[in-house]
Design a protein around this motif. Structure first.
Motif, mmCIF file in Angstrom:
data_model
loop_
_atom_site.group_PDB
_atom_site.id
_atom_site.type_symbol
_atom_site.label_atom_id
_atom_site.label_comp_id
_atom_site.label_asym_id
_atom_site.label_seq_id
_atom_site.Cartn_x
_atom_site.Cartn_y
_atom_site.Cartn_z
ATOM 1 N N ASP A 118 0.822 -1.199 0.000
ATOM 2 C CA ASP A 118 0.000 0.000 0.000
ATOM 3 C C ASP A 118 0.861 1.255 0.000
ATOM 4 O OD1 ASP A 118 -2.505 -1.328 0.058
ATOM 5 O OD2 ASP A 118 -2.193 -1.759 2.174
ATOM 6 N N TYR A 119 1.780 1.342 -0.940
ATOM 7 C CA TYR A 119 2.614 2.531 -1.056
ATOM 8 C C TYR A 119 3.195 2.578 -2.463
ATOM 9 C CZ TYR A 119 6.431 -0.825 -0.334
ATOM 10 O OH TYR A 119 7.280 -1.893 -0.447
ATOM 11 N N GLU A 120 3.865 3.689 -2.748
ATOM 12 C CA GLU A 120 4.457 3.868 -4.081
ATOM 13 C C GLU A 120 5.919 4.276 -3.938
ATOM 14 O OE1 GLU A 120 3.742 6.634 -8.080
ATOM 15 O OE2 GLU A 120 2.339 6.724 -6.390
ATOM 16 N N GLU A 155 21.718 -2.699 -3.141
ATOM 17 C CA GLU A 155 22.414 -1.828 -4.085
ATOM 18 C C GLU A 155 21.825 -0.416 -4.096
ATOM 19 O OE1 GLU A 155 22.476 -3.569 -7.923
ATOM 20 O OE2 GLU A 155 23.725 -5.283 -7.332
ATOM 21 N N VAL A 156 20.650 -0.266 -3.491
ATOM 22 C CA VAL A 156 19.982 1.043 -3.458
ATOM 23 C C VAL A 156 20.369 1.776 -2.180
ATOM 24 C CG1 VAL A 156 17.756 2.239 -3.392
ATOM 25 C CG2 VAL A 156 18.044 0.220 -4.839
ATOM 26 N N THR A 157 20.789 3.031 -2.322
ATOM 27 C CA THR A 157 21.189 3.830 -1.160
ATOM 28 C C THR A 157 20.247 5.012 -0.883
ATOM 29 O OG1 THR A 157 22.668 5.094 -2.600
ATOM 30 C CG2 THR A 157 23.621 3.231 -1.389
ATOM 31 N N ARG A 158 19.271 5.212 -1.760
ATOM 32 C CA ARG A 158 18.284 6.277 -1.518
ATOM 33 C C ARG A 158 16.926 5.847 -2.056
ATOM 34 N NH1 ARG A 158 17.270 11.684 -0.604
ATOM 35 N NH2 ARG A 158 15.798 12.710 -2.016
ATOM 36 N N TYR A 159 15.915 5.993 -1.202
ATOM 37 C CA TYR A 159 14.531 5.693 -1.578
ATOM 38 C C TYR A 159 13.670 6.931 -1.368
ATOM 39 C CZ TYR A 159 15.529 0.626 -1.093
ATOM 40 O OH TYR A 159 16.026 -0.648 -1.200
ATOM 41 N N VAL A 160 12.697 7.123 -2.259
ATOM 42 C CA VAL A 160 11.654 8.123 -2.052
ATOM 43 C C VAL A 160 10.314 7.388 -2.130
ATOM 44 C CG1 VAL A 160 10.582 10.257 -2.826
ATOM 45 C CG2 VAL A 160 13.058 9.931 -3.104
ATOM 46 N N PHE A 161 9.590 7.381 -1.002
ATOM 47 C CA PHE A 161 8.313 6.686 -0.913
ATOM 48 C C PHE A 161 7.163 7.684 -0.816
ATOM 49 C CE2 PHE A 161 11.237 3.643 1.159
ATOM 50 C CZ PHE A 161 10.961 2.494 0.431
ATOM 51 N N LYS A 162 6.005 7.287 -1.361
ATOM 52 C CA LYS A 162 4.773 8.052 -1.152
ATOM 53 C C LYS A 162 3.802 7.168 -0.361
ATOM 54 C CE LYS A 162 2.783 10.465 -4.455
ATOM 55 N NZ LYS A 162 1.942 10.828 -5.635
ATOM 56 N N LEU A 163 3.342 7.678 0.786
ATOM 57 C CA LEU A 163 2.416 6.924 1.621
ATOM 58 C C LEU A 163 0.982 7.118 1.158
ATOM 59 C CD1 LEU A 163 4.945 6.768 3.414
ATOM 60 C CD2 LEU A 163 3.463 7.009 5.406
ATOM 61 N N GLU A 164 0.143 6.144 1.461
ATOM 62 C CA GLU A 164 -1.294 6.242 1.186
ATOM 63 C C GLU A 164 -2.049 6.403 2.489
ATOM 64 O OE1 GLU A 164 -3.057 3.255 -1.188
ATOM 65 O OE2 GLU A 164 -1.573 3.386 -2.791
#
Length: 215
Positions: free
Chosen positions: A87-89, A165-174
């Protein structure tokens, strides 16, 4: 004799009149007790508007309807997430040689969400945790963790498996639709200007199990 036959013919025609969509279009209302009630409007464009109230709490659901004989099938615009679907993007990921992991959290309006709780876990154990700053960001030193948990009141919790391998995430919450009434192929029945919702049962305090068409 002719008059009798004509009458019987007309009676037969009226009793077997085929139901059409035009017959059921309109607004229907059900009233319970102590401030409990709801209404639904079936519109000619095959959409509906459903309004409900329980005391000081109320809500509105929009959706679409279709008819199969006397059955009215309702589906809301929003649907509950199927089991196993997150439930997120994920808006963005970055991979570089950084010695840390950066998390940025956005709300549904793409604005930074400060003070969200962020936790790194390894299997079932918590490794470390922190909260997002005023820019909606949190930073962790690289560590042995396999999943990320993000929590904020009023929003659905993120449970994300980390890609090392990913060092930065940008998430959008619902947002949590706590008071939303979902319809998923819900089937009601139409009879003589009444709609019957199978979830409403006659009882000691419920005298009517149907919605009456408003004139």
């Amino acid at each position: 004799m002719t008059t009798i036959l004509t009458f019987l013919t007309l009676l037969s025609c009226s009793s077997t009149k085929k139901l059409i969509n035009k017959d059921i279009i309109g607004k229907y209302q059900w009233k319970g007790i102590y401030g409990v009630g709801s209404s639904i409007e079936l519109k000619k464009d095959k959409t509906f508007e459903y309004n409900w109230q329980t005391g000081l709490v109320w809500g509105t659901t929009f959706g679409t309807w279709k008819r199969e004989g006397k059955k009215i099938i309702l589906n809301s615009e929003l649907q509950p997430s199927p089991s196993g679907i997150e439930d997120y993007e994920i808006i963005k990921t970055e991979t570089n040689s950084s010695d840390s992991i950066t998390i940025k959290i956005l709300n549904p309006e793409n604005e930074p969400l400060p003070f969200a709780d962020c936790v790194l876990k390894s299997d079932t154990s918590i490794v470390t945790g922190t909260s997002t700053n005023l820019q909606g960001e949190a930073r962790f030193s690289l560590t042995k963790a396999d999943s990320l948990i993000i929590m904020f009141v009023g929003y659905k919790t993120i449970r994300h498996k980390l890609d090392h391998e990913v060092t930065r995430y940008v998430f959008k919450l619902e947002e949590v639709n706590e008071f939303y009434e979902y319809f998923t192929n819900d089937t009601w029945t139409y009879k003589k200007d009444r709609l019957y919702d199978p979830s409403i049962k006659k009882g000691r305090y419920i005298k009517k199990e149907y919605y009456e068409k408003m004139k």
